[in-house]
Design an enzyme around this catalytic site. Structure first.
Site, PDB file in Angstrom:
ATOM      1  N   ASP A   1       0.868  -1.176   0.000  1.00 51.40           N
ATOM      2  CA  ASP A   1       0.000   0.000   0.000  1.00 51.40           C
ATOM      3  C   ASP A   1       0.905   1.226   0.000  1.00 51.40           C
ATOM      4  O   ASP A   1       2.007   1.187   0.545  1.00 51.40           O
ATOM      5  CB  ASP A   1      -0.898   0.004   1.236  1.00 51.40           C
ATOM      6  CG  ASP A   1      -1.939  -1.109   1.212  1.00 51.40           C
ATOM      7  OD1 ASP A   1      -2.413  -1.459   0.115  1.00 51.40           O
ATOM      8  OD2 ASP A   1      -2.284  -1.620   2.284  1.00 51.40           O
TER       9      ASP A   1
ATOM     10  N   ASP B   1      -7.014  -1.267  -4.639  1.00 54.55           N
ATOM     11  CA  ASP B   1      -8.108  -0.840  -3.766  1.00 54.55           C
ATOM     12  C   ASP B   1      -8.992   0.185  -4.470  1.00 54.55           C
ATOM     13  O   ASP B   1     -10.219   0.156  -4.334  1.00 54.55           O
ATOM     14  CB  ASP B   1      -7.559  -0.248  -2.463  1.00 54.55           C
ATOM     15  CG  ASP B   1      -6.699  -1.227  -1.682  1.00 54.55           C
ATOM     16  OD1 ASP B   1      -6.949  -2.445  -1.769  1.00 54.55           O
ATOM     17  OD2 ASP B   1      -5.766  -0.768  -0.988  1.00 54.55           O
TER      18      ASP B   1
END
Length: 168
Positions: free
Chosen positions: A126, A144
């Site tokens: 991330d 995401d």
């Protein structure tokens, strides 16, 4: 929007999946090679921060402390089975409205991007954080974003279709 059929439908499915997975994996590769784990790069008056976080859990690190075998079952095996079922669904169900199909493909592409990381690297990379004062996110990646865009499209199309049916 009507239903897509034949070759065009297959091309749309494959194009969305490849685009979603590619954007995700390219950006993660750049972050892995260019951003150190303790580095934070602020942009747009500190509203967007680029950082590298390896998430060994699921959404917001849920499950990161689970025993290894349980974690593999919950974070790899089940998602792989769900993604395979989703891929089977989009290629074999010909009655899906085009907009819903596109949304599902975005969700699947994002899911594949994240599960690929989990299988290959043992964690998901991330790297984006947004803070606009009243609105702040956790740290996320483009997979995401793809998943959220896909969910929004499916919800929007479901609402739109329901509204059209009720008005007739």
């Amino acid at each position: 929007m009507s239903k897509l059929s034949g070759v065009i439908r297959t091309v749309v499915i494959i194009a969305i999946l490849i685009s979603s997975i590619s954007c995700d994996q390219i950006t993660k590769s750049i972050v892995r090679s260019q951003v150190s784990s303790d580095e934070q790069i602020s942009m747009f008056n500190n509203s967007v921060t680029l950082m590298r976080v390896e998430n060994s859990g699921a959404f917001l690190s849920l499950g990161h402390a689970l025993p290894s075998l349980v974690k593999q079952a919950i974070l790899i095996l089940i998602p792989v089975l769900v993604l395979l079922a989703g891929i089977y669904f989009v290629f074999n169900r010909k009655d899906i409205q085009s907009t819903t199909l596109i949304g599902i493909c975005f969700v699947l592409g994002g899911g594949i991007g994240n599960i690929y990381d989990r299988i290959i690297y043992g964690s998901v990379t991330d790297f984006l954080h947004i803070n606009f004062g009243l609105f702040e996110t956790g740290i996320f990646n483009l997979a995401d974003v793809s998943i959220m865009v896909g969910i929004f499209i499916v919800i929007f199309d479901t609402y739109r279709t329901k509204t059209l049916v009720e008005s007739n």
